[in-house]
Write a protein that holds these residues in place. Sequence first.
Motif, PDB file in Angstrom:
ATOM      1  N   GLN A   6      -3.757   0.090   6.911  1.00  0.00           N
ATOM      2  CA  GLN A   6      -4.727   1.038   6.362  1.00  0.00           C
ATOM      3  C   GLN A   6      -4.101   2.417   6.214  1.00  0.00           C
ATOM      4  O   GLN A   6      -3.412   2.912   7.115  1.00  0.00           O
ATOM      5  CB  GLN A   6      -5.933   1.110   7.298  1.00  0.00           C
ATOM      6  N   ILE A   7      -4.332   3.042   5.048  1.00  0.00           N
ATOM      7  CA  ILE A   7      -3.938   4.439   4.843  1.00  0.00           C
ATOM      8  C   ILE A   7      -4.881   5.328   5.639  1.00  0.00           C
ATOM      9  O   ILE A   7      -6.100   5.265   5.473  1.00  0.00           O
ATOM     10  CB  ILE A   7      -4.005   4.830   3.358  1.00  0.00           C
ATOM     11  N   ILE A   8      -4.336   6.152   6.516  1.00  0.00           N
ATOM     12  CA  ILE A   8      -5.184   7.030   7.319  1.00  0.00           C
ATOM     13  C   ILE A   8      -5.043   8.502   6.931  1.00  0.00           C
ATOM     14  O   ILE A   8      -5.912   9.308   7.249  1.00  0.00           O
ATOM     15  CB  ILE A   8      -4.919   6.847   8.830  1.00  0.00           C
ATOM     16  N   VAL A   9      -3.963   8.847   6.263  1.00  0.00           N
ATOM     17  CA  VAL A   9      -3.812  10.178   5.671  1.00  0.00           C
ATOM     18  C   VAL A   9      -3.393   9.963   4.221  1.00  0.00           C
ATOM     19  O   VAL A   9      -2.296   9.460   3.953  1.00  0.00           O
ATOM     20  CB  VAL A   9      -2.765  11.036   6.406  1.00  0.00           C
ATOM     21  N   GLN A  15       6.737  14.375  -4.154  1.00  0.00           N
ATOM     22  CA  GLN A  15       5.714  14.172  -5.178  1.00  0.00           C
ATOM     23  C   GLN A  15       4.324  13.939  -4.595  1.00  0.00           C
ATOM     24  O   GLN A  15       3.328  14.452  -5.105  1.00  0.00           O
ATOM     25  CB  GLN A  15       6.099  12.981  -6.060  1.00  0.00           C
ATOM     26  N   TYR A  16       4.250  13.177  -3.523  1.00  0.00           N
ATOM     27  CA  TYR A  16       2.953  12.807  -2.950  1.00  0.00           C
ATOM     28  C   TYR A  16       2.642  13.495  -1.622  1.00  0.00           C
ATOM     29  O   TYR A  16       1.562  13.307  -1.069  1.00  0.00           O
ATOM     30  CB  TYR A  16       2.892  11.291  -2.750  1.00  0.00           C
ATOM     31  N   GLY A  17       3.581  14.253  -1.093  1.00  0.00           N
ATOM     32  CA  GLY A  17       3.369  14.904   0.182  1.00  0.00           C
ATOM     33  C   GLY A  17       3.507  13.942   1.346  1.00  0.00           C
ATOM     34  O   GLY A  17       4.250  12.958   1.283  1.00  0.00           O
ATOM     35  N   LEU A  18       2.751  14.214   2.406  1.00  0.00           N
ATOM     36  CA  LEU A  18       2.798  13.398   3.621  1.00  0.00           C
ATOM     37  C   LEU A  18       1.709  12.333   3.576  1.00  0.00           C
ATOM     38  O   LEU A  18       0.542  12.628   3.343  1.00  0.00           O
ATOM     39  CB  LEU A  18       2.603  14.274   4.856  1.00  0.00           C
ATOM     40  N   VAL A  19       2.099  11.081   3.823  1.00  0.00           N
ATOM     41  CA  VAL A  19       1.159   9.958   3.837  1.00  0.00           C
ATOM     42  C   VAL A  19       1.226   9.280   5.194  1.00  0.00           C
ATOM     43  O   VAL A  19       2.324   9.053   5.731  1.00  0.00           O
ATOM     44  CB  VAL A  19       1.499   8.939   2.730  1.00  0.00           C
ATOM     45  N   GLY A  20       0.057   8.949   5.764  1.00  0.00           N
ATOM     46  CA  GLY A  20      -0.006   8.218   7.021  1.00  0.00           C
ATOM     47  C   GLY A  20      -0.564   6.831   6.805  1.00  0.00           C
ATOM     48  O   GLY A  20      -1.604   6.672   6.156  1.00  0.00           O
ATOM     49  N   TYR A  21       0.118   5.815   7.353  1.00  0.00           N
ATOM     50  CA  TYR A  21      -0.287   4.418   7.158  1.00  0.00           C
ATOM     51  C   TYR A  21      -0.240   3.706   8.502  1.00  0.00           C
ATOM     52  O   TYR A  21       0.810   3.652   9.156  1.00  0.00           O
ATOM     53  CB  TYR A  21       0.659   3.733   6.176  1.00  0.00           C
ATOM     54  N   HIS A  22      -1.402   3.180   8.953  1.00  0.00           N
ATOM     55  CA  HIS A  22      -1.432   2.439  10.209  1.00  0.00           C
ATOM     56  C   HIS A  22      -0.910   1.032   9.964  1.00  0.00           C
ATOM     57  O   HIS A  22      -1.531   0.243   9.257  1.00  0.00           O
ATOM     58  CB  HIS A  22      -2.843   2.401  10.799  1.00  0.00           C
ATOM     59  N   ALA A  46       0.810  -1.218   0.000  1.00  0.00           N
ATOM     60  CA  ALA A  46       0.000   0.000   0.000  1.00  0.00           C
ATOM     61  C   ALA A  46       0.845   1.270   0.000  1.00  0.00           C
ATOM     62  O   ALA A  46       0.385   2.331  -0.432  1.00  0.00           O
ATOM     63  CB  ALA A  46      -0.945   0.004   1.197  1.00  0.00           C
ATOM     64  N   VAL A  47       2.085   1.169   0.487  1.00  0.00           N
ATOM     65  CA  VAL A  47       2.934   2.365   0.574  1.00  0.00           C
ATOM     66  C   VAL A  47       4.261   2.208  -0.166  1.00  0.00           C
ATOM     67  O   VAL A  47       5.108   3.103  -0.124  1.00  0.00           O
ATOM     68  CB  VAL A  47       3.207   2.749   2.053  1.00  0.00           C
ATOM     69  N   ALA A  48       4.447   1.097  -0.850  1.00  0.00           N
ATOM     70  CA  ALA A  48       5.739   0.819  -1.483  1.00  0.00           C
ATOM     71  C   ALA A  48       6.138   1.891  -2.495  1.00  0.00           C
ATOM     72  O   ALA A  48       7.324   2.242  -2.611  1.00  0.00           O
ATOM     73  CB  ALA A  48       5.696  -0.549  -2.162  1.00  0.00           C
ATOM     74  N   LYS A  49       5.170   2.427  -3.231  1.00  0.00           N
ATOM     75  CA  LYS A  49       5.518   3.389  -4.286  1.00  0.00           C
ATOM     76  C   LYS A  49       6.126   4.675  -3.734  1.00  0.00           C
ATOM     77  O   LYS A  49       6.873   5.367  -4.439  1.00  0.00           O
ATOM     78  CB  LYS A  49       4.292   3.716  -5.134  1.00  0.00           C
ATOM     79  N   TYR A  50       5.833   4.994  -2.472  1.00  0.00           N
ATOM     80  CA  TYR A  50       6.348   6.237  -1.904  1.00  0.00           C
ATOM     81  C   TYR A  50       7.846   6.163  -1.618  1.00  0.00           C
ATOM     82  O   TYR A  50       8.492   7.187  -1.407  1.00  0.00           O
ATOM     83  CB  TYR A  50       5.581   6.586  -0.631  1.00  0.00           C
TER      84      TYR A  50
END
Length: 203
Positions: free
Chosen positions: A133-136, A121-128, A93-97
Motif C-alpha cells: 500500500q502507498i502510504i505517502v 519528478q515525483y518527490g518522496l513516496v512511501g510504500y508499505h 505500484a512503485v515500479a515507475k519511480y
Amino acid sequence: IRKGSTYGLFLQENKAIWIGSANGLHKLDFNKQVFKKIDLAPVSKGANLLPVGSIAAEKSSNESDTRLWMHVPYHGGHVYDIAQRTFENIPAAVAKYFQPPTNFWDVFIDKNNTAWIATGQYGLVGYHVSKKQIIVPEKKYFHKDWEWVNGFFEDSKDGIWLQTFNGLFKIDKTTNEITEVQELNRVLESEGLSKSIMGIDED
C-alpha cells in the motif's frame, strides 16, 4: 571494484556486505571470507555491463533480511531474493519511480518495512511493503527543484532522518508526516552555509 565506483552499500545482519557498483552487484561474505559478484544476466536485457546504484533490504515475517531492492540506472528497479538467488520485479505500484526519467535519487526500507523512494519528478513516496500500500503519495513532499531527498538515515530509536538539498527533515512514523529540523536549518542559513545535507550518522 574500481576506485570511486561504489554507489550503494547494505550491511546484512552482520552476515555480509552487499555492494552496488559500476560493475554490478557484489557480496562480501563475512563467514566464508569470500567476495562474490552476483550474476545479473537475468535482468541485463543483453547489456554487457550493468551498474547497480542504491540498495535496500525488505524484511520477512521473522524480521530477517530476505530480499534486496536495487536501482539499476536506465533499467529500472529489481528485487533480488537472497535465499533463492533469483530476481523479481519491483512491486508494480512503485515500479515507475525507478524508471528513467524520474531523476531517481535513493531507496530506503525502514524497520517497519516501509520503502521510501526519493525521486526528482515525483518527490518522496512511501510504500508499505507488507501491506502492499502507498502510504505517502507522489508529489506531496520534495518534488520541487533542488528540494529533493538524496539520502536517508534511521537512528537507534527508529527515527528516520531525510538529507535533502534544502536542509534536514524528519519523518513522523506515527503519522507519516514530515517536519523540518528548524534548529539546524536556521543555523545553516544564519551562517551563510549550504543547506545541502549529504550525510547523516549518530554517535
